[in-house]
Write a protein that holds these residues in place. Sequence first.
Motif, PDB file in Angstrom:
ATOM      1  N   VAL A 238      -6.809  -4.286  14.224  1.00 17.74           N
ATOM      2  CA  VAL A 238      -7.601  -3.566  12.898  1.00 17.74           C
ATOM      3  C   VAL A 238      -8.545  -4.620  12.242  1.00 17.74           C
ATOM      4  O   VAL A 238      -7.704  -5.554  11.681  1.00 17.74           O
ATOM      5  CB  VAL A 238      -6.859  -2.600  12.139  1.00 17.74           C
ATOM      6  CG1 VAL A 238      -7.240  -2.222  10.941  1.00 17.74           C
ATOM      7  CG2 VAL A 238      -5.971  -1.743  12.995  1.00 17.74           C
ATOM      8  N   PRO A 239      -9.605  -4.271  11.901  1.00 12.31           N
ATOM      9  CA  PRO A 239     -10.368  -5.317  11.209  1.00 12.31           C
ATOM     10  C   PRO A 239     -10.129  -5.607   9.667  1.00 12.31           C
ATOM     11  O   PRO A 239      -9.663  -4.317   8.976  1.00 12.31           O
ATOM     12  CB  PRO A 239     -11.742  -5.075  11.591  1.00 12.31           C
ATOM     13  CG  PRO A 239     -11.770  -3.798  11.792  1.00 12.31           C
ATOM     14  CD  PRO A 239     -10.463  -3.273  12.542  1.00 12.31           C
ATOM     15  N   VAL A 240     -10.563  -6.510   9.134  1.00 11.15           N
ATOM     16  CA  VAL A 240     -10.148  -6.525   7.571  1.00 11.15           C
ATOM     17  C   VAL A 240     -11.319  -7.073   7.075  1.00 11.15           C
ATOM     18  O   VAL A 240     -11.674  -8.370   7.537  1.00 11.15           O
ATOM     19  CB  VAL A 240      -8.661  -7.264   7.385  1.00 11.15           C
ATOM     20  CG1 VAL A 240      -8.666  -8.776   7.949  1.00 11.15           C
ATOM     21  CG2 VAL A 240      -8.693  -7.328   5.872  1.00 11.15           C
ATOM     22  N   ALA A 241     -11.678  -6.590   6.048  1.00  9.51           N
ATOM     23  CA  ALA A 241     -12.807  -7.429   5.253  1.00  9.51           C
ATOM     24  C   ALA A 241     -12.628  -8.487   4.586  1.00  9.51           C
ATOM     25  O   ALA A 241     -11.442  -8.471   3.990  1.00  9.51           O
ATOM     26  CB  ALA A 241     -13.565  -6.309   4.435  1.00  9.51           C
ATOM     27  N   THR A 242     -13.400  -9.295   4.381  1.00  6.41           N
ATOM     28  CA  THR A 242     -13.259 -10.639   3.361  1.00  6.41           C
ATOM     29  C   THR A 242     -12.750 -10.328   2.183  1.00  6.41           C
ATOM     30  O   THR A 242     -11.859 -10.889   1.641  1.00  6.41           O
ATOM     31  CB  THR A 242     -14.490 -11.361   3.493  1.00  6.41           C
ATOM     32  OG1 THR A 242     -14.951 -11.951   4.709  1.00  6.41           O
ATOM     33  CG2 THR A 242     -14.059 -12.681   2.677  1.00  6.41           C
ATOM     34  N   HIS A 243     -13.696  -9.500   1.445  1.00  4.57           N
ATOM     35  CA  HIS A 243     -13.042  -9.083   0.128  1.00  4.57           C
ATOM     36  C   HIS A 243     -11.630  -8.448   0.003  1.00  4.57           C
ATOM     37  O   HIS A 243     -11.074  -8.741  -1.005  1.00  4.57           O
ATOM     38  CB  HIS A 243     -14.231  -7.961  -0.572  1.00  4.57           C
ATOM     39  CG  HIS A 243     -14.175  -6.678  -0.068  1.00  4.57           C
ATOM     40  ND1 HIS A 243     -14.766  -6.456   1.185  1.00  4.57           N
ATOM     41  CD2 HIS A 243     -13.408  -5.503  -0.566  1.00  4.57           C
ATOM     42  CE1 HIS A 243     -14.596  -5.270   1.442  1.00  4.57           C
ATOM     43  NE2 HIS A 243     -13.631  -4.422   0.404  1.00  4.57           N
ATOM     44  N   VAL A 244     -11.169  -7.887   0.773  1.00  5.17           N
ATOM     45  CA  VAL A 244      -9.674  -7.293   0.650  1.00  5.17           C
ATOM     46  C   VAL A 244      -9.034  -8.594   0.983  1.00  5.17           C
ATOM     47  O   VAL A 244      -7.867  -8.710   0.396  1.00  5.17           O
ATOM     48  CB  VAL A 244      -9.458  -6.382   2.012  1.00  5.17           C
ATOM     49  CG1 VAL A 244      -8.046  -6.036   1.738  1.00  5.17           C
ATOM     50  CG2 VAL A 244     -10.271  -5.166   1.687  1.00  5.17           C
ATOM     51  N   VAL A 245      -9.198  -9.648   1.981  1.00  9.08           N
ATOM     52  CA  VAL A 245      -8.240 -10.670   1.914  1.00  9.08           C
ATOM     53  C   VAL A 245      -8.348 -11.606   0.848  1.00  9.08           C
ATOM     54  O   VAL A 245      -7.215 -11.860   0.234  1.00  9.08           O
ATOM     55  CB  VAL A 245      -8.863 -11.578   3.251  1.00  9.08           C
ATOM     56  CG1 VAL A 245      -8.063 -12.927   3.090  1.00  9.08           C
ATOM     57  CG2 VAL A 245      -8.925 -10.905   4.653  1.00  9.08           C
ATOM     58  N   ARG A 287      -2.576  -3.288   7.650  1.00  7.76           N
ATOM     59  CA  ARG A 287      -3.255  -2.774   8.870  1.00  7.76           C
ATOM     60  C   ARG A 287      -2.762  -1.637   9.443  1.00  7.76           C
ATOM     61  O   ARG A 287      -3.572  -0.690   9.881  1.00  7.76           O
ATOM     62  CB  ARG A 287      -3.256  -4.250   9.812  1.00  7.76           C
ATOM     63  CG  ARG A 287      -4.366  -5.071   9.803  1.00  7.76           C
ATOM     64  CD  ARG A 287      -4.260  -5.907  11.052  1.00  7.76           C
ATOM     65  NE  ARG A 287      -5.606  -6.873  11.096  1.00  7.76           N
ATOM     66  CZ  ARG A 287      -5.205  -7.925  11.012  1.00  7.76           C
ATOM     67  NH1 ARG A 287      -4.327  -8.666  10.609  1.00  7.76           N
ATOM     68  NH2 ARG A 287      -6.492  -8.804  11.192  1.00  7.76           N
ATOM     69  N   ILE A 288      -1.370  -1.669   9.618  1.00  6.70           N
ATOM     70  CA  ILE A 288      -0.757  -0.439  10.198  1.00  6.70           C
ATOM     71  C   ILE A 288      -1.109   0.922   9.543  1.00  6.70           C
ATOM     72  O   ILE A 288      -1.182   1.940   9.712  1.00  6.70           O
ATOM     73  CB  ILE A 288       0.464  -0.616  10.576  1.00  6.70           C
ATOM     74  CG1 ILE A 288       0.600  -1.723  11.477  1.00  6.70           C
ATOM     75  CG2 ILE A 288       1.477   0.618  11.100  1.00  6.70           C
ATOM     76  CD1 ILE A 288       2.050  -2.470  11.530  1.00  6.70           C
ATOM     77  N   ARG A 289      -0.777   0.632   8.004  1.00  8.61           N
ATOM     78  CA  ARG A 289      -0.943   1.791   7.140  1.00  8.61           C
ATOM     79  C   ARG A 289      -2.249   2.351   7.227  1.00  8.61           C
ATOM     80  O   ARG A 289      -2.405   3.735   7.080  1.00  8.61           O
ATOM     81  CB  ARG A 289      -0.568   1.295   5.731  1.00  8.61           C
ATOM     82  CG  ARG A 289      -0.434   2.773   4.767  1.00  8.61           C
ATOM     83  CD  ARG A 289      -0.500   2.090   3.501  1.00  8.61           C
ATOM     84  NE  ARG A 289      -0.276   3.404   2.518  1.00  8.61           N
ATOM     85  CZ  ARG A 289      -1.242   4.266   2.061  1.00  8.61           C
ATOM     86  NH1 ARG A 289      -2.382   3.785   2.352  1.00  8.61           N
ATOM     87  NH2 ARG A 289      -1.006   5.395   1.359  1.00  8.61           N
ATOM     88  N   ILE A 298      -8.899  -1.886   6.595  1.00  8.64           N
ATOM     89  CA  ILE A 298      -7.755  -2.049   5.395  1.00  8.64           C
ATOM     90  C   ILE A 298      -8.657  -1.549   4.058  1.00  8.64           C
ATOM     91  O   ILE A 298      -9.748  -2.187   3.876  1.00  8.64           O
ATOM     92  CB  ILE A 298      -7.240  -3.306   5.214  1.00  8.64           C
ATOM     93  CG1 ILE A 298      -6.241  -3.626   6.659  1.00  8.64           C
ATOM     94  CG2 ILE A 298      -6.298  -3.278   4.144  1.00  8.64           C
ATOM     95  CD1 ILE A 298      -5.771  -5.016   6.622  1.00  8.64           C
ATOM     96  N   ALA A 299      -8.120  -0.801   3.304  1.00 12.94           N
ATOM     97  CA  ALA A 299      -8.503  -0.491   1.991  1.00 12.94           C
ATOM     98  C   ALA A 299      -7.698  -1.061   0.965  1.00 12.94           C
ATOM     99  O   ALA A 299      -6.553  -1.523   1.051  1.00 12.94           O
ATOM    100  CB  ALA A 299      -8.729   0.961   1.791  1.00 12.94           C
ATOM    101  N   PHE A 300      -8.219  -1.208  -0.229  1.00 17.56           N
ATOM    102  CA  PHE A 300      -7.350  -1.768  -1.397  1.00 17.56           C
ATOM    103  C   PHE A 300      -5.908  -0.830  -1.491  1.00 17.56           C
ATOM    104  O   PHE A 300      -4.920  -1.200  -1.903  1.00 17.56           O
ATOM    105  CB  PHE A 300      -8.160  -1.567  -2.740  1.00 17.56           C
ATOM    106  CG  PHE A 300      -9.250  -2.511  -2.738  1.00 17.56           C
ATOM    107  CD1 PHE A 300      -8.944  -3.971  -2.386  1.00 17.56           C
ATOM    108  CD2 PHE A 300     -10.663  -2.207  -3.074  1.00 17.56           C
ATOM    109  CE1 PHE A 300     -10.023  -5.113  -2.460  1.00 17.56           C
ATOM    110  CE2 PHE A 300     -11.528  -3.098  -3.097  1.00 17.56           C
ATOM    111  CZ  PHE A 300     -11.236  -4.507  -2.821  1.00 17.56           C
TER     112      PHE A 300
END
Length: 346
Positions: A238-245, A287-289, A298-300
């Motif tokens: 599942v990808p994750v955006a830079t701003h979330v990291v 990611r899993i959620r 992934i969201a905030f």
Amino acid sequence: MNYDTTENQENIKNQAKVDEAQVQEVVNRVRQIEAEVSRVMVGQGDVIRQILLTLMTGGHALLEGVPGLGKTLLVRTLGRALGLKFARIQFTPDLMPADIIGTNIMTETEQGRGFKFQQGAVFANLVLADEINRATPKTQSALLEAMQERTVSVAGITRPLPEPFFVLATQNPLEMEGTYPLPEAQMDRFLFKVLVDFPGETELREILLKTTGYGETEVNQVADAADLAGLIKTASVVPVATHVVDYIIRLILATHPERPEASERVRRYVRYGASPRGGQAILVTARIRALLEGRFNIAFEDVAAVALPALRHRFFLNFEGEAEGITGDILIKELLETVPKTKGVK
């Protein structure tokens, strides 16, 4: 090199690997597991979800609650629903490391006497370390080493543990008598610390009616080790955006009292902040959620949903904080409200 362009291309590539059918399969399977466990465990939906998030990342969880809330029953039921080899270790002050990892014993063979390795209870897929804080630090360390390395070493020989391998440890609140608090570094080895709360009136009524009749609720196996491995693999892409990291990083830094990102209450009450493992725990479980919510990224809100169990055992209060009755949960909730989701924006 244009970093944003490269990252976006990589995200698109990863997203292609997680198609809608795979996501739906993950959601359906996890809901089946949750439903089966909930037939036995009443009113603990959040606890069940947090433990499943832990298992789907290949991690370990620490469950804390007063005696009698069904922590042991929960883990045993989960083992049956997943079809995993289950082992229960009752931690006591006289438990020795060899009782957990195993030892060499003298045996008679056709060739004469010799040593044979007798496996300990840790050689299972799902290990319940019941009341881990009742044992001495030496015995606690033996289990925690197995958790980290997923191997045990006896008489100079290293033996791998079964795959998959999960430890779900339970403990009573540390203020109770006869306990040995887990050191900070050992607490950090648990992906989640899950609090098992006392049930409400409605849930308590259902528990009494369910547990005082004849027989017990039958638990059906709805998944196996291969299914669990597939769920873990699907969730890992599942990808994750830079701003979330970046937001997760700011949360971790804000738990350290010496950092400029820390709030006034963190500087006043916290002795030491969360380790990088805290950020890793948030990221992998968020990611899993996201998948369970039917999303490919992934969201905030996913970060906020897993922050409490991921961080509450990873930063430590000073004497003033403990005296004032401040808890990790209080400070984490405050950080979730005050740490900016976008850099430079309050």
